[in-house]
Write a protein that holds these residues in place. Sequence first.
Motif, mmCIF file in Angstrom:
data_model
loop_
_atom_site.group_PDB
_atom_site.id
_atom_site.type_symbol
_atom_site.label_atom_id
_atom_site.label_comp_id
_atom_site.label_asym_id
_atom_site.label_seq_id
_atom_site.Cartn_x
_atom_site.Cartn_y
_atom_site.Cartn_z
ATOM 1 N N UNK A 156 0.714 -1.262 0.042
ATOM 2 C CA UNK A 156 -0.009 -0.031 -0.098
ATOM 3 C C UNK A 156 0.902 1.288 -0.021
ATOM 4 N N UNK A 157 1.953 1.292 0.811
ATOM 5 C CA UNK A 157 2.864 2.412 0.850
ATOM 6 C C UNK A 157 3.250 2.760 -0.710
ATOM 7 N N UNK A 158 3.797 1.683 -1.177
ATOM 8 C CA UNK A 158 4.333 1.794 -2.492
ATOM 9 C C UNK A 158 3.404 2.113 -3.504
ATOM 10 N N UNK A 159 2.262 1.495 -3.661
ATOM 11 C CA UNK A 159 1.367 1.764 -4.597
ATOM 12 C C UNK A 159 0.926 3.126 -4.436
ATOM 13 N N UNK A 160 0.543 3.735 -3.313
ATOM 14 C CA UNK A 160 0.199 5.077 -3.066
ATOM 15 C C UNK A 160 0.906 6.113 -3.585
ATOM 16 N N UNK A 161 2.467 5.941 -3.758
ATOM 17 C CA UNK A 161 3.149 6.929 -4.279
ATOM 18 C C UNK A 161 2.751 7.885 -5.274
ATOM 19 N N UNK A 162 2.393 7.116 -6.552
ATOM 20 C CA UNK A 162 2.302 7.935 -7.693
ATOM 21 C C UNK A 162 1.098 8.991 -7.261
ATOM 22 N N UNK A 163 0.022 8.528 -6.372
ATOM 23 C CA UNK A 163 -1.269 9.398 -6.093
ATOM 24 C C UNK A 163 -0.826 10.848 -5.388
ATOM 25 N N UNK A 164 0.571 10.775 -4.796
ATOM 26 C CA UNK A 164 0.771 11.917 -4.393
ATOM 27 C C UNK A 164 1.114 13.083 -5.305
ATOM 28 N N UNK A 165 1.303 12.484 -6.679
ATOM 29 C CA UNK A 165 1.723 13.604 -7.599
ATOM 30 C C UNK A 165 0.551 14.010 -8.344
ATOM 31 N N UNK A 166 -0.642 13.396 -8.142
ATOM 32 C CA UNK A 166 -1.819 13.819 -8.856
ATOM 33 C C UNK A 166 -2.427 14.909 -7.964
ATOM 34 N N UNK A 167 -2.234 15.995 -8.146
ATOM 35 C CA UNK A 167 -2.706 17.231 -7.418
ATOM 36 C C UNK A 167 -3.947 18.071 -7.920
ATOM 37 N N UNK A 168 -4.940 17.353 -8.737
ATOM 38 C CA UNK A 168 -5.883 18.268 -9.269
ATOM 39 C C UNK A 168 -7.231 17.346 -8.748
ATOM 40 N N UNK A 169 -8.284 18.139 -9.094
ATOM 41 C CA UNK A 169 -9.712 17.675 -8.844
ATOM 42 C C UNK A 169 -9.762 16.946 -7.319
ATOM 43 N N UNK A 170 -10.507 15.967 -7.059
ATOM 44 C CA UNK A 170 -10.898 15.561 -5.993
ATOM 45 C C UNK A 170 -9.573 14.644 -5.267
ATOM 46 N N UNK A 171 -8.805 14.188 -6.347
ATOM 47 C CA UNK A 171 -7.705 13.051 -6.031
ATOM 48 C C UNK A 171 -7.013 13.564 -4.565
ATOM 49 N N UNK A 205 -7.899 24.587 0.886
ATOM 50 C CA UNK A 205 -7.454 23.269 -0.004
ATOM 51 C C UNK A 205 -7.981 23.346 -1.553
ATOM 52 N N UNK A 206 -9.425 23.742 -1.396
ATOM 53 C CA UNK A 206 -9.937 23.881 -2.700
ATOM 54 C C UNK A 206 -9.278 24.762 -3.419
ATOM 55 N N UNK A 207 -8.894 26.170 -3.090
ATOM 56 C CA UNK A 207 -8.053 27.083 -3.603
ATOM 57 C C UNK A 207 -6.652 26.437 -4.321
ATOM 58 N N UNK A 208 -6.047 25.838 -3.513
ATOM 59 C CA UNK A 208 -4.597 25.210 -3.824
ATOM 60 C C UNK A 208 -4.846 24.184 -5.035
ATOM 61 N N UNK A 209 -5.942 23.528 -5.032
ATOM 62 C CA UNK A 209 -6.250 22.530 -6.002
ATOM 63 C C UNK A 209 -6.394 23.161 -7.367
ATOM 64 N N UNK A 210 -7.332 24.077 -7.091
ATOM 65 C CA UNK A 210 -7.761 24.993 -8.519
ATOM 66 C C UNK A 210 -6.532 25.890 -9.227
ATOM 67 N N UNK A 211 -5.822 25.986 -8.308
ATOM 68 C CA UNK A 211 -4.580 26.953 -8.829
ATOM 69 C C UNK A 211 -3.476 25.592 -9.524
ATOM 70 N N UNK A 212 -3.673 24.477 -9.366
ATOM 71 C CA UNK A 212 -2.818 23.530 -10.145
ATOM 72 C C UNK A 212 -3.277 23.315 -11.403
ATOM 73 N N UNK A 213 -2.222 23.151 -12.369
ATOM 74 C CA UNK A 213 -2.566 23.091 -13.751
ATOM 75 C C UNK A 213 -3.265 21.627 -13.927
ATOM 76 N N UNK A 214 -4.257 21.747 -14.738
ATOM 77 C CA UNK A 214 -5.057 20.620 -14.879
ATOM 78 C C UNK A 214 -4.599 19.401 -15.442
ATOM 79 N N UNK A 215 -4.993 18.186 -15.134
ATOM 80 C CA UNK A 215 -4.412 16.850 -15.649
ATOM 81 C C UNK A 215 -4.628 16.943 -17.168
ATOM 82 N N UNK A 216 -3.715 16.074 -17.817
ATOM 83 C CA UNK A 216 -3.403 15.871 -19.102
ATOM 84 C C UNK A 216 -4.854 15.376 -19.587
ATOM 85 N N UNK A 217 -5.537 15.917 -20.978
ATOM 86 C CA UNK A 217 -6.410 15.480 -21.492
ATOM 87 C C UNK A 217 -6.362 14.149 -22.104
#
Length: 462
Positions: free
Chosen positions: A363-378, A423-435
Amino acid sequence: MIRKFLRKVFSRKAPASESIAKLSVIPCKRHGIRRNLIAPCALKITTQIQQAGFSAYIVGGAVRDLLLGLTPKDFDIATNATPEEVRSIFRRSRIIGRRFRLVHVMCGAETVEVSTFRGPSSNEDDDSTSIQLTDAHGRLLHDNVFGSQEEDAMRRDFTVNALFYDPAKEEILDYLNGYEDIKAKKLRIIGDPIQRYREDPVRLLRAVRLASKLDLQIAAETAKPIGDLAPLLQNVPPSRLFDEMLKLLLSGHALSCVVDLRARGLHHGLLPMLDVILEQPLGERFVTIALKNTDERIRENKPVSPGFLFAILLWHEVLSNWNSLQASGEKPLPALFTAIDQILSIQHKKLAIPRRFDAIIQEIWTMQPRFEARAGQKPFRLLTHPRFRAAYDFMLLRCESGELNMELGEWWKTFLSADHNQREKMLSSQPSEKKGKRRRRRKKASPNPALVAENSIKNDHG
Ligand code: ATP
Ligand code: MG
């Protein structure tokens, strides 16, 4: 004259080691250990055994730790009563172990270990039987012959571990000069170092661990053969290696132990991956920072999860497999899963990491990439994961070691301390994820912001 007479009267065969052992009785006024320093349960049990007509002493690590001014982890008892005799004294007790039978005496919620004095099992004075008792490398396979107190002292590993404390008389019985060794801060193996390491190669690791933990210097003759005998660790059952490894990592001195293991060439048998990891600057930094943190947590009595530790020690192995799988064209996530499977299956064989730790490591390992997804509800969803805290601490270590950009760690620190609106503000200022990214197959319910906002992040990794 008197000796001769006594020997005749008792007509007991002298132990092979008699020439080395010489009993000295150290009175309380010299060693200073009062019986009130002994845990009440251990004290009660020793007294009861003595009242039943047997001898009983506090032995091993507890006496050593008290003399060093440390608080013992547990109090073991040694006696001349057989396991059956001990069993008959205590209603709440049971005999355990097949190879090495001892008695567990229950006392309230505690369990105290009572063992009968052991004798020399390798039959140093009788070569004809030693073949059956040891393997081809000299490792002891049987160790269950009862013996005298003196013989019991001789078969222990280090002189500082071979002291007997009698709570009734407040005396220490010392056959092997262990008391003086403690005062001189020396760790000395009992008997012939090479033979004793061959009998049980785990003693090689114990030497390093105890020296680090107790701040003792390994005596020259005890230290000398360690490097040459390191390959003997390969004959030790993996489950024992794992136990020893865990003791080492949870000793509060993991970093100095690992550094010393490596300096003495002992890590090959134990942590083969350390070779590779510590040779890369990033890997070395990662392990060093992580072990230092672990040591601090232990010294502050904070919980440390073994799963978290193994996730740390194995991470750079996973990372290197992950990178090469991606370089050969695999997509990031499947590549990570494959790398994890590869590394865990190797480690199950070598170190026998019990499978109960797999879940947390994975779990610790597989969660790692998720820290890099900083948009939306993730990020909100990530916060609700029961292992968030462990994975988050792990990610911070990756940043600190230079593997990830520190900015990521800082972002998460701010995110955690912010309120929901921030937190919402921080997320909205992140570049949106790749289409054009694959759509999620299942639509997950958006987490309840109220729940997430003050997320109950536990301060442990369990
Ligand atoms: P710790 O503080 O880690 O518990 P300890 O010395 O008490 O250190 P234990 O594993 O609890 O370690 O062992 C209790 C005692 O048993 C030791 O003090 C030592 O006398 C003896 N002993 C343990 N392991 C060995 C071994 N491999 N060979 C010989 N004697 C051993
Ligand atoms: Mg102990």
